[in-house]
Design an enzyme around this catalytic site. Structure first.
Site, short mmCIF file in Angstrom:
data_model
loop_
_atom_site.label_atom_id
_atom_site.label_comp_id
_atom_site.label_asym_id
_atom_site.label_seq_id
_atom_site.Cartn_x
_atom_site.Cartn_y
_atom_site.Cartn_z
N TYR A 100 19.42 78.60 53.56
CA TYR A 100 18.53 77.23 53.42
C TYR A 100 17.03 77.72 53.73
O TYR A 100 16.31 76.98 52.91
CB TYR A 100 18.64 76.08 54.63
CG TYR A 100 20.30 75.55 54.64
CD1 TYR A 100 21.04 76.00 53.57
CD2 TYR A 100 20.55 74.86 55.51
CE1 TYR A 100 22.46 75.53 53.87
CE2 TYR A 100 21.99 74.27 55.78
CZ TYR A 100 22.68 74.46 54.65
OH TYR A 100 24.20 74.03 54.79
N HIS B 154 29.07 81.35 56.18
CA HIS B 154 28.77 80.29 55.31
C HIS B 154 29.86 80.08 54.04
O HIS B 154 30.06 78.92 53.89
CB HIS B 154 27.38 80.49 54.80
CG HIS B 154 26.89 79.22 54.22
ND1 HIS B 154 25.14 79.19 54.23
CD2 HIS B 154 27.38 78.11 54.00
CE1 HIS B 154 25.19 77.83 53.75
NE2 HIS B 154 26.02 77.39 53.66
N ASP C 134 22.15 71.03 61.95
CA ASP C 134 22.78 71.93 61.18
C ASP C 134 21.65 72.48 60.33
O ASP C 134 21.03 72.00 59.49
CB ASP C 134 23.97 71.43 60.63
CG ASP C 134 24.90 72.36 59.66
OD1 ASP C 134 25.91 72.89 60.30
OD2 ASP C 134 24.28 72.64 58.49
N LYS D 227 24.15 79.75 60.00
CA LYS D 227 25.41 80.19 59.20
C LYS D 227 24.94 81.70 58.90
O LYS D 227 23.61 81.70 58.47
CB LYS D 227 25.97 79.16 58.07
CG LYS D 227 26.02 77.87 58.44
CD LYS D 227 26.54 76.90 57.29
CE LYS D 227 26.51 75.69 57.68
NZ LYS D 227 25.04 74.96 57.87
#
Length: 264
Positions: free
Chosen positions: A56, A112, A51, A81
């Protein structure tokens, strides 16, 4: 890879026959070479679900680890996401993510967060278009309420297949889980160990009975409830321990005792 790596991990089936492994590696706050190494270790340890997210900043490292693992693409379930700030450029955003990951498609693409706090049916339509174009096999959301799930379903005729939300023994709501199940939405729990009191006598007692750790009990509790769980770590020993969940299962009584940890 050792001979004892699990190859038949439990999955839940999403629309279109997409099999989502109930255990995955979360990569939030994992950056640079730490992210790369964490994914490599996880795949070597038998994880088949990774994931990540555009927010990120580690999609490139995740993609490089996937490529270097040598595993066939179809054996690894990859989630990324859409950043809310990219909602207006969602068609380009999915292509940006795929380019960083070095993939032709992801297995699951999520919104997200609700866009400016709203469900945003237009953004949901972008995800549906990406799925129909073969850029993602399944689509869902993260951090949405049941009402927001219903709003998307009412607007489009299609409810998200997954909702990724905080979940754990000290943050669980049976009514909320039942609400997802009634709608056919898979609940995916993030921060599972942050939402667990690993010093809890209940977790310790159950762990001792099974010869495992309280953290492993907390993670297995998700799986035995059919909740997808994505523990995050960049430490090799923890990644391996968090993935070592398939040699035991919790009884109905043990599940109920862990459920009760979040009750007043």
């Amino acid at each position: 890879m050792s001979d004892d790596v699990p190859t038949n991990q439990p999955t839940v089936t999403l629309p279109g026959g997409v099999a989502l492994p109930l255990l995955g590696l979360g990569t939030w706050q994992a950056t640079g070479e730490d992210a790369y190494r964490a994914v490599r270790v996880a795949l070597e340890a038998g994880y088949r679900h990774i994931d990540t997210a555009a927010a990120y900043g580690n999609e490139a490292q995740v993609g490089r680890a996937l490529a270097d693992s040598g595993l066939p693409r179809e054996e690894v379930f990859v989630t990324t996401k859409l950043r809310p700030s990219d909602a207006d450029r969602a068609p380009q955003a999915i292509n940006d993510s795929l380019a960083k990951l070095g993939l032709d498609y992801v297995d699951l693409w999520l919104i997200h967060w609700p866009i400016e706090g709203q469900a945003s049916p237009p953004t949901w339509q972008h995800l549906r278009d990406a799925r129909d174009a073969g850029l993602t096999r399944a689509i869902g959301v993260s951090n949405y309420s049941l009402d927001q799930l219903d709003e998307l379903a009412d607007a489009s005729g299609e409810i998200p297949s997954v909702n990724q939300i905080p979940w754990g023994p000290t943050r669980n709501d049976p009514t909320l889980l039942a609400g997802h199940q009634a709608r056919g939405v898979v609940l995916e729990g993030y921060s599972p160990l942050r939402n667990a009191d690993l010093d809890s006598p209940v977790l310790k007692e159950i762990a001792e009975a099974h010869g495992v750790t309280p953290a492993q009990v907390a993670l297995r509790w998700h799986i035995d409830h059919g909740v997808v769980v994505i523990p995050k770590s960049t430490r090799e020993e923890r990644i391996r321990a968090n993935g070592d969940l398939f040699g035991f299962a919790l009884s109905a009584d043990e599940l109920a005792r862990v459920d009760a940890l979040d009750q007043p």
